[in-house]
Design a protein around this motif. Structure first.
Motif, PDB file in Angstrom:
ATOM      1  N   THR A 587       0.834  -1.204   0.000  1.00  0.00           N
ATOM      2  CA  THR A 587       0.000   0.000   0.000  1.00  0.00           C
ATOM      3  C   THR A 587       0.867   1.252   0.000  1.00  0.00           C
ATOM      4  O   THR A 587       0.556   2.243  -0.683  1.00  0.00           O
ATOM      5  N   LYS A 588       1.966   1.211   0.741  1.00  0.00           N
ATOM      6  CA  LYS A 588       2.885   2.352   0.752  1.00  0.00           C
ATOM      7  C   LYS A 588       3.514   2.547  -0.620  1.00  0.00           C
ATOM      8  O   LYS A 588       3.644   3.675  -1.101  1.00  0.00           O
ATOM      9  N   LEU A 589       3.880   1.442  -1.259  1.00  0.00           N
ATOM     10  CA  LEU A 589       4.482   1.532  -2.591  1.00  0.00           C
ATOM     11  C   LEU A 589       3.504   2.101  -3.616  1.00  0.00           C
ATOM     12  O   LEU A 589       3.891   2.864  -4.507  1.00  0.00           O
ATOM     13  N   ALA A 590       2.238   1.709  -3.493  1.00  0.00           N
ATOM     14  CA  ALA A 590       1.248   2.121  -4.484  1.00  0.00           C
ATOM     15  C   ALA A 590       0.485   3.375  -4.085  1.00  0.00           C
ATOM     16  O   ALA A 590      -0.376   3.829  -4.839  1.00  0.00           O
ATOM     17  N   ALA A 591       0.806   3.936  -2.920  1.00  0.00           N
ATOM     18  CA  ALA A 591       0.007   5.052  -2.392  1.00  0.00           C
ATOM     19  C   ALA A 591      -0.053   6.224  -3.360  1.00  0.00           C
ATOM     20  O   ALA A 591      -1.122   6.801  -3.588  1.00  0.00           O
ATOM     21  N   ALA A 592       1.100   6.570  -3.932  1.00  0.00           N
ATOM     22  CA  ALA A 592       1.106   7.710  -4.856  1.00  0.00           C
ATOM     23  C   ALA A 592       0.253   7.427  -6.078  1.00  0.00           C
ATOM     24  O   ALA A 592      -0.335   8.344  -6.677  1.00  0.00           O
ATOM     25  N   GLY A 593       0.151   6.143  -6.457  1.00  0.00           N
ATOM     26  CA  GLY A 593      -0.644   5.788  -7.623  1.00  0.00           C
ATOM     27  C   GLY A 593      -2.133   5.943  -7.418  1.00  0.00           C
ATOM     28  O   GLY A 593      -2.901   5.899  -8.398  1.00  0.00           O
ATOM     29  N   PHE A 594      -2.572   6.146  -6.182  1.00  0.00           N
ATOM     30  CA  PHE A 594      -3.998   6.325  -5.932  1.00  0.00           C
ATOM     31  C   PHE A 594      -4.524   7.609  -6.564  1.00  0.00           C
ATOM     32  O   PHE A 594      -5.725   7.751  -6.759  1.00  0.00           O
ATOM     33  N   ILE A 595      -3.636   8.542  -6.848  1.00  0.00           N
ATOM     34  CA  ILE A 595      -4.115   9.820  -7.384  1.00  0.00           C
ATOM     35  C   ILE A 595      -4.363   9.761  -8.884  1.00  0.00           C
ATOM     36  O   ILE A 595      -5.094  10.592  -9.427  1.00  0.00           O
ATOM     37  N   VAL A 596      -3.767   8.799  -9.588  1.00  0.00           N
ATOM     38  CA  VAL A 596      -3.870   8.758 -11.054  1.00  0.00           C
ATOM     39  C   VAL A 596      -5.318   8.647 -11.519  1.00  0.00           C
ATOM     40  O   VAL A 596      -5.754   9.405 -12.404  1.00  0.00           O
ATOM     41  N   PRO A 597      -6.137   7.725 -10.989  1.00  0.00           N
ATOM     42  CA  PRO A 597      -7.524   7.644 -11.466  1.00  0.00           C
ATOM     43  C   PRO A 597      -8.314   8.927 -11.212  1.00  0.00           C
ATOM     44  O   PRO A 597      -9.130   9.325 -12.048  1.00  0.00           O
ATOM     45  N   PHE A 598      -8.088   9.563 -10.062  1.00  0.00           N
ATOM     46  CA  PHE A 598      -8.809  10.805  -9.769  1.00  0.00           C
ATOM     47  C   PHE A 598      -8.423  11.898 -10.767  1.00  0.00           C
ATOM     48  O   PHE A 598      -9.284  12.628 -11.263  1.00  0.00           O
ATOM     49  N   MET A 599      -7.123  12.007 -11.048  1.00  0.00           N
ATOM     50  CA  MET A 599      -6.681  13.032 -11.995  1.00  0.00           C
ATOM     51  C   MET A 599      -7.225  12.747 -13.392  1.00  0.00           C
ATOM     52  O   MET A 599      -7.535  13.672 -14.148  1.00  0.00           O
ATOM     53  N   ALA A 600      -7.368  11.464 -13.744  1.00  0.00           N
ATOM     54  CA  ALA A 600      -7.895  11.120 -15.067  1.00  0.00           C
ATOM     55  C   ALA A 600      -9.361  11.517 -15.200  1.00  0.00           C
ATOM     56  O   ALA A 600      -9.817  11.877 -16.297  1.00  0.00           O
ATOM     57  N   VAL A 601     -10.113  11.460 -14.102  1.00  0.00           N
ATOM     58  CA  VAL A 601     -11.518  11.870 -14.146  1.00  0.00           C
ATOM     59  C   VAL A 601     -11.620  13.370 -14.426  1.00  0.00           C
ATOM     60  O   VAL A 601     -12.431  13.814 -15.256  1.00  0.00           O
ATOM     61  N   TYR A 602     -10.790  14.153 -13.739  1.00  0.00           N
ATOM     62  CA  TYR A 602     -10.856  15.607 -13.917  1.00  0.00           C
ATOM     63  C   TYR A 602     -10.145  16.066 -15.186  1.00  0.00           C
ATOM     64  O   TYR A 602     -10.461  17.134 -15.725  1.00  0.00           O
ATOM     65  N   THR A 603      -9.170  15.297 -15.653  1.00  0.00           N
ATOM     66  CA  THR A 603      -8.450  15.624 -16.890  1.00  0.00           C
ATOM     67  C   THR A 603      -8.346  14.354 -17.730  1.00  0.00           C
ATOM     68  O   THR A 603      -7.341  13.646 -17.679  1.00  0.00           O
ATOM     69  N   PRO A 604      -9.387  14.016 -18.509  1.00  0.00           N
ATOM     70  CA  PRO A 604      -9.419  12.754 -19.263  1.00  0.00           C
ATOM     71  C   PRO A 604      -8.278  12.588 -20.263  1.00  0.00           C
ATOM     72  O   PRO A 604      -8.026  11.469 -20.715  1.00  0.00           O
ATOM     73  N   SER A 605      -7.588  13.670 -20.590  1.00  0.00           N
ATOM     74  CA  SER A 605      -6.457  13.535 -21.518  1.00  0.00           C
ATOM     75  C   SER A 605      -5.351  12.668 -20.927  1.00  0.00           C
ATOM     76  O   SER A 605      -4.485  12.175 -21.654  1.00  0.00           O
ATOM     77  N   LEU A 606      -5.368  12.455 -19.611  1.00  0.00           N
ATOM     78  CA  LEU A 606      -4.399  11.557 -18.994  1.00  0.00           C
ATOM     79  C   LEU A 606      -4.598  10.128 -19.497  1.00  0.00           C
ATOM     80  O   LEU A 606      -3.664   9.323 -19.488  1.00  0.00           O
ATOM     81  N   MET A 607      -5.804   9.819 -19.962  1.00  0.00           N
ATOM     82  CA  MET A 607      -6.088   8.529 -20.597  1.00  0.00           C
ATOM     83  C   MET A 607      -6.254   8.683 -22.098  1.00  0.00           C
ATOM     84  O   MET A 607      -6.880   7.845 -22.756  1.00  0.00           O
ATOM     85  N   LEU A 608      -5.684   9.784 -22.628  1.00  0.00           N
ATOM     86  CA  LEU A 608      -5.723  10.069 -24.063  1.00  0.00           C
ATOM     87  C   LEU A 608      -7.150  10.150 -24.581  1.00  0.00           C
ATOM     88  O   LEU A 608      -7.438   9.743 -25.711  1.00  0.00           O
ATOM     89  N   GLN A 609      -8.047  10.687 -23.731  1.00  0.00           N
ATOM     90  CA  GLN A 609      -9.421  10.933 -24.140  1.00  0.00           C
ATOM     91  C   GLN A 609      -9.566  12.408 -24.515  1.00  0.00           C
ATOM     92  O   GLN A 609      -8.575  13.097 -24.757  1.00  0.00           O
TER      93      GLN A 609
END
Length: 700
Positions: A587-609
């Motif tokens: 969980t500590k290793l992946a903790a920073a990765g928890f923000i990626v899905p949230f940022m993709a919702v607010y900025t869909p270009s992160l998923m090339l949308q």
């Protein structure tokens, strides 16, 4: 290319752990029967994928029938303690297979009488429902069976529920018809995807692993990143990322690569729990690693009715960010513990590994080409698998050819003959394989190679068991949603929350994924949560693909977060520590990765949308680069907050500031980006100066 040593049964080293089942197929006559069933299962699926002559409903029913036959047969061989219990499980196995045969034999009749089932139909439908529940309980654990059982019970008793949960009520025959036949219950979309796509890619991975792909990935990773700070853990991350390109299964990655990487990390000074956490975290990322992502990606493509390549493109940047997070946190942890990289002298040359095993890359490259050239995943997977078989079968024949130039001619001719399937169809490739099989009978090492092909087929079928059973039983959940309409209640609740605060709706969806993930694998987790939350988030303005990827991402995280982290418990025996301790580190290793899905919702270009305001003003590429840079910076700061190290140990005030600035960069509000960038520069500069000052003072 060297020939892989022959074996007679699927080896434990590359076999996905199936809950409740030891490795192998059993001993004696019954072991050979189970082994033969696995091969027959694989051949049936490959035949239907290559030629597609059977109706989809028949293929789905036979797929479930084979899963029950092989699953209960293995339980009887490997778990049963007495002769009577063995007979009992084999009886269940045969009954399960007969339900598939029943659907095949009476296919036309069942279509005609779908609304008035005969007593024999009701028996067959009831049997398959009961057996799927029992198989799921035995192979996948109790939680998934309980969750699906609650949904099924709701169909029977929901008319007595209060308020918004009540439905009109359904009789026994209607429920059996809905779940035991048709395409909205056990034989629904998840089972279709399992039979059409997933099985092919599981077998494809089994063949590549047997051909030596794990050795290639490990040697390449050692040579590339073994000399970095925390080298063994970096090797684990890169090796698991590469394994994810062919496996698409987190647990299988843990089992396959963890036996090499976890002892290596421990030998170089990493704590047992951290070594297991690195392996579990990086292995789970294989499910979002193109080109062959996890089974969820194929289900998502079918559910959203989009090409598989669209899912791959959307996952590309999040996958890179996921593994960048792993690399970064390992780098910080190694610096904090004072661990250096491995000696250059003991590292292999990565390009020599590619040179020695480059033919293994060709089928993977062909698969990627076919997927992005517009061919269906069924065709691409089948042809990719066929090319791997050609490669394996051609190895002993090439070795029997004397002069090197003639070997080159042989491989070129074989490659051209194999590639001709694009013009002349599948039959030509099948003829090439048949000719190679016949030739292998008469050359030195050929029969051992045929054994490899045989064992890979059986191993692939066995590895497909947990995925297939999960897809079958989760059809109960989907069928309940379509029959009763209960999903609208949950969707309405999310919409009501999100009308005032989208972030709270996303947090609710995330928590649902994490809670469900305590007891069920990623596939049913995704299917259940996306069915409920996907339409609701779409109503709130979140693109449907982004919302499904959001659920997918947190379904992966659920296998890492305590208290029940399946990937971490798979790594526990190799790390020789508790799964709970490993899950805390993961969980500590992946903790920073928890923000990626949230940022993709607010900025869909992160998923090339679709792009936003920046794309409209400066162009889409500028927005993508900006969003990726902002995300990388946020991940970097959150990693510092979690580990407590950058250029040196970070004090508690710096860690709090790093966390707060990372959150600022995650938010898509006015001036938050500008404030985040300014504060990030100030924090990094201040920390660098604080670490630099003692050295300057000592020098003066």
């Amino acid at each position: 290319m060297t020939t892989v040593p022959p074996t007679t049964m699927a080896p434990e080293s590359v076999e996905e752990a199936v809950e409740g089942l030891p490795p192998g197929f059993g001993t004696g006559l019954m072991g050979r029967i189970a082994f033969g069933i696995a091969i027959a299962f694989a051949l049936f699926q490959l035949w239907t994928a290559a030629y597609g002559t059977l109706p989809s409903q028949v293929v789905r029913a036979m797929h479930v029938g084979f899963l029950l036959l092989l699953g209960f047969g293995l339980i009887g061989n490997l778990v049963a303690k007495t002769i009577w219990s063995r007979i009992f499980f084999w009886t269940l196995a045969i009954l399960g297979f007969l339900t598939g045969v029943y659907n095949w034999v009476f296919y036309a009749d069942l279509l005609k009488r779908s609304s008035f089932l005969t007593p024999l139909d009701l028996v067959a439908g009831s049997v398959v429902v009961v057996l799927v529940f029992e198989a799921a309980r035995r192979l996948m654990g109790l939680p998934l069976a309980i969750i699906s059982g609650i949904f099924l019970a709701y169909c029977f008793f929901g008319q007595y529920m209060p308020g918004p949960f009540v439905h009109r009520g359904y009789d026994f025959a209607q429920i059996v018809e809905h779940f035991g036949f048709g395409t909205e219950g056990i034989y629904g979309t998840p089972t279709y995807v399992s039979s059409a796509y997933i099985f092919i890619f599981v077998v494809f991975a089994a063949f590549l692993e047997r051909a030596g792909m794990i050795r290639l990935f490990n040697d390449f990773a050692l040579g590339m990143v073994g000399g970095w700070r925390g080298g063994p853990a970096q090797v684990c991350t890169l090796s698991s990322a590469l394994m994810g390109t062919i496996s698409g299964s987190g647990i299988a990655n843990v089992v396959a690569s963890g036996q090499f990487t976890i002892p290596l990390m421990k030998r170089f000074g990493f704590r047992s729990a951290f070594a297991g956490g690195v392996e579990a975290t990086s292995s789970m990322g294989g499910q979002i690693m193109p080109p062959i992502m996890g089974a969820v990606a194929f289900i998502m493509a079918e559910t959203l009715d989009v090409p598989y390549s669209t899912i791959v493109i959307a996952a590309l940047i999040p996958a890179m960010l996921y593994f960048a997070t792993c690399f970064w946190v390992v780098h910080l942890e190694a610096g904090k513990a004072g661990l250096r990289g491995m000696s250059k002298a003991e590292l292999p040359n990565p390009w020599h590994a590619v040179r020695d095993h480059w033919p293994l890359v060709l089928p993977l490259a062909a698969l990627v080409y076919l997927l992005f050239a517009g061919y269906t995943p069924i065709f691409a997977g089948t042809m990719g698998l066929a090319l791997v078989v050609v490669l394996i079968l051609g190895t002993p024949l090439a070795a029997a050819i004397g002069p090197r130039v003639f070997r080159y001619v042989f491989w070129i001719a074989l490659g051209l003959a194999s590639a001709a399937f694009l013009r002349f169809g599948v039959n030509l490739l099948m003829l090439v394989i048949a000719a190679l099989v016949l030739a292998c009978v008469f050359v030195n090492g050929g029969r051992e190679t045929l054994a490899i092909v045989r064992d890979s087929l059986a191993e692939g079928a066995r590895n497909a068991l947990p995925v297939g059973i999960a897809c079958a039983i989760v059809g109960i959940v989907i069928g309940t949603l379509t029959l009763t309409g209960i999903a609208s209640t949950f969707i309405g609740a999310i919409i009501a929350i999100g009308e005032n605060n989208l972030f709270l709706s996303l947090v609710l969806t995330m928590c649902t994924c994490l809670v469900l993930g305590m007891g069920i694998p990623t596939i049913p987790n995704y299917i259940i949560t996306s069915s409920l939350a996907g339409p609701a988030l779409l109503e709130l303005g979140v693109p449907l693909l982004v919302s499904h990827m959001f659920v997918f991402y947190f379904g992966i995280m659920a296998d890492l977060t305590p208290p029940v982290a399946l990937a971490c418990f798979a790594a526990a025996p190799m790390a020789k520590t508790s799964g709970l301790k490993i899950s805390i580190q993961a969980t500590k290793l992946a903790a920073a990765g928890f923000i990626v899905p949230f940022m993709a919702v607010y900025t869909p270009s992160l998923m090339l949308q679709d792009g936003g305001a920046i794309a409209a003003q400066f162009g889409y590429p500028v927005e993508v680069v900006y969003i990726v840079f902002k995300t990388v910076l946020a991940i970097g700061l959150l990693g510092v907050a979690v580990v407590g190290y950058l250029f040196g140990p970070a004090n508690w005030l710096e860690r709090i500031a790093a966390f707060a600035i990372g959150i600022l960069l995650m938010l898509a509000l006015p001036l938050t980006d500008e404030a985040g960038f300014v504060l990030a520069v100030a924090l990094i500069g201040q920390h660098w100066w604080r670490m630099r000052r003692p050295a300057l003072g000592a020098a003066s």
